[in-house]
Scaffold this motif. Structure first.
Motif, PDB file in Angstrom:
ATOM      1  N   GLY A  83      -8.218  -5.366   2.344  1.00 26.41           N
ATOM      2  CA  GLY A  83      -7.861  -3.926   2.226  1.00 26.41           C
ATOM      3  C   GLY A  83      -8.278  -3.244   1.028  1.00 26.41           C
ATOM      4  N   ASP A  84      -8.448  -2.106   1.409  1.00 24.97           N
ATOM      5  CA  ASP A  84      -8.583  -0.964   0.200  1.00 24.97           C
ATOM      6  C   ASP A  84      -7.431  -0.054  -0.027  1.00 24.97           C
ATOM      7  N   GLU A 105      -5.886  -2.551  -1.712  1.00 25.56           N
ATOM      8  CA  GLU A 105      -5.021  -3.805  -1.908  1.00 25.56           C
ATOM      9  C   GLU A 105      -6.006  -4.633  -2.743  1.00 25.56           C
ATOM     10  N   ASP A 154       0.880  -1.182  -0.056  1.00 24.73           N
ATOM     11  CA  ASP A 154      -0.088  -0.055  -0.074  1.00 24.73           C
ATOM     12  C   ASP A 154       0.928   1.215  -0.120  1.00 24.73           C
ATOM     13  N   ARG A 160     -11.099  -7.908   7.328  1.00 26.69           N
ATOM     14  CA  ARG A 160     -11.711  -7.561   5.990  1.00 26.69           C
ATOM     15  C   ARG A 160     -10.707  -7.498   4.907  1.00 26.69           C
ATOM     16  N   ASN A 194      -6.512  -6.842  10.144  1.00 31.38           N
ATOM     17  CA  ASN A 194      -7.681  -6.348   9.629  1.00 31.38           C
ATOM     18  C   ASN A 194      -8.567  -7.440   9.211  1.00 31.38           C
TER      19      ASN A 194
HETATM   20  N1  GLY Z   1      -5.043  -0.084   3.013  1.00 30.12           N
HETATM   21  C1  GLY Z   1      -5.230  -0.584   4.277  1.00 30.12           C
HETATM   22  C2  GLY Z   1      -6.564  -0.897   4.839  1.00 30.12           C
HETATM   23  O1  GLY Z   1      -7.304  -1.327   3.919  1.00 30.12           O
HETATM   24  O2  GLY Z   1      -6.597  -0.880   5.853  1.00 30.12           O
END
Ligand code: GLY
Ligand code: AMP
Length: 422
Positions: free
Chosen positions: A289-290, A292, A212, A287, A285
């Motif tokens: 990733g965003d 990712e 990221d 869930r 996390n």
């Molecule tokens: N890109 C980091 C997250 O989704 O926590």
């Protein structure tokens, strides 16, 4: 099949596009989705945290399968509510989502089960936290216990910064109840790697690794954001490191959650730092990733719906999950000013031939036209056999997309390329 996806960002768009590849996915509902996702799913105006309404919608519309993507509804028990009305789900129940929902829980779990992570102390009294800061060398990292929209972590180079972070969380209630306790931990150094994994609580299958870019501006300066771009695979994550992570981190974490009576099913995200003394967990996390997901899922060759239903049914070991030997790069196009204040309402123009490469986040429809409505507006993905070509592909596409006030980093993937050149 009728499928429901909870959430409204680029990550959810990537999940929806991948699910659509399965012909049996006849209807996909996005709750609430966004103006760009509307091209690929039926958007329903129910917020991601309106748990009772989500469960009611799923039941009355005879939804066959649900995917809960964001952290807040997972931590609030959205999967529990859906499963209670008989809807099979991809995602952890609340008692397992706590691995992201409480940093104190995650750190204590790692300590109890000897999973490598930064040394730490927990404080529920701000004065004790401040005395501790006075007594230890800097830098340290101050983390609010609960969910804080990605803003609860302060890497403090000075005692003033560390004390400021404690005061913000514990005295000024910047993160509400999430800041009542803080973790103060050792500062670690090394390349960061994101590893998303599928797990049904028995089997854990890591996805292709990614990197990221959290800071707003080039060369990793400026404020932290939700993520300004990603590449996959991450060249720092060698097969040897992957094997060590499997043995020392991934399997021990799954086993630890089972031992605690908190079996984790869904996507478990390992935020890792590759330190001189080995890989360590920076964060879990509960869930995907965003952003990712926007580089990982396009490389997945196995059908996503099959993987997700097998995960929900505890049959993950039956599935052969494969990723293509390609590279991907996602560049986030944001509104200038993000993550602070920014203007919205500008028309977004994307050439038709790029529709498959664009994942919408902050876009709404105004009289049928897409306009900007958020900080991170969309992600543009390039894919190629080699990383340099994937990066070029992404930036070539970025050059063909236009909206007012657009801003993006020009160096996504540069750090990864340096590693591949060594
Ligand atoms: N890109 C980091 C997250 O989704 O926590
Ligand atoms: P998070 O909000 O948990 O994703 O953390 C944000 C960022 O803070 C991470 O991506 C790291 O760059 C940094 N960070 C978190 N913990 C540490 C640590 N113990 N040492 C150094 N940097 C850290």
């Amino acid at each position: 099949m009728k499928i429901l996806v909870v959430g409204s960002g680029g990550r959810e768009h990537a999940i929806i596009k991948k699910l659509k590849e399965n012909k049996s996915a006849e209807t996909i509902y996005a709750l609430p989705g966004n103006g760009g996702i509307a091209a690929d799913a039926v958007c329903v105006p129910i917020g991601a945290c309106e748990i009772e309404k989500i469960a009611h919608f799923a039941k009355t519309n005879a939804v066959d399968f649900a995917v809960v993507a964001p952290d807040d509804p997972l931590v609030l028990g959205c999967v529990d509510a859906l499963e209670d009305v008989g809807i099979p789900c991809f995602g952890p129940r609340a008692n397992a989502a706590i691995i992201e929902g409480s940093k104190v829980f995650a750190k204590n779990l790692m300590k109890k089960y000897s999973i490598p992570t930064a040394a730490y102390e927990v404080f529920d009294d701000p004065d004790k936290a401040i005395s501790y800061i006075e007594s230890v060398p800097m830098p340290v990292v101050v983390k609010a216990d609960g969910l804080a929209l990605g803003k609860g972590v302060t890497v403090a180079m000075t005692k003033e910064e560390a004390i400021g972070a404690v005061n913000d969380a514990m005295k000024n209630n910047k993160f509400g109840a999430g800041g009542r306790r803080v973790v103060i931990e050792e500062y670690l150094e090394g390349p960061e790697v994101s590893v998303l994994s599928f797990t049904d609580g028995k089997t854990v299958v890591p996805m292709v690794s990614s990197m990221d870019h959290k800071r707003a501006y080039d060369n990793d300066i400026g404020p932290n954001t939700g993520g300004m771009g990603t590449i996959a695979p991450n060249p720092y994550y060698t097969p040897e490191i992957a094997a060590a992570c499997m043995k020392e981190i991934f399997i021990p974490t799954i086993n630890a959650m089972n031992s605690e009576g908190r079996t984790f099913k869904g996507c478990l995200y390992f935020g890792l730092m590759l330190t001189k003394s080995g890989p360590k967990v920076i964060e879990y996390n509960c869930r995907f990733g965003d952003p990712e997901t926007q580089v990982v899922l396009p490389l997945l060759e196995t059908d996503l719906l099959t993987v997700m239903t097998a995960t929900a049914q505890g049959r993950l070991s039956d599935i052969d999950i494969r990723f293509g030997e390609k590279s991907a790069c996602c560049v986030i196009m944001a509104s200038d000013g993000y993550p602070l204040s920014y203007k919205k309402g500008f028309e977004v123009s994307v050439p038709d031939d790029l529709a498959d490469s664009v994942y919408y986040a902050g876009v709404t429809l105004d009289k049928g036209r897409p306009v900007t409505s958020g900080g991170r507006v969309l992600g543009v993905v390039g894919i190629a056999d080699r990383l340099p070509d994937a990066i070029k592909d992404a930036y070539d596409k970025v050059g063909r997309i236009h909206f007012g006030n657009a801003f993006y980093r020009r160096d996504i993937g540069r750090k990864a390329l340096k590693k591949t050149e060594v």
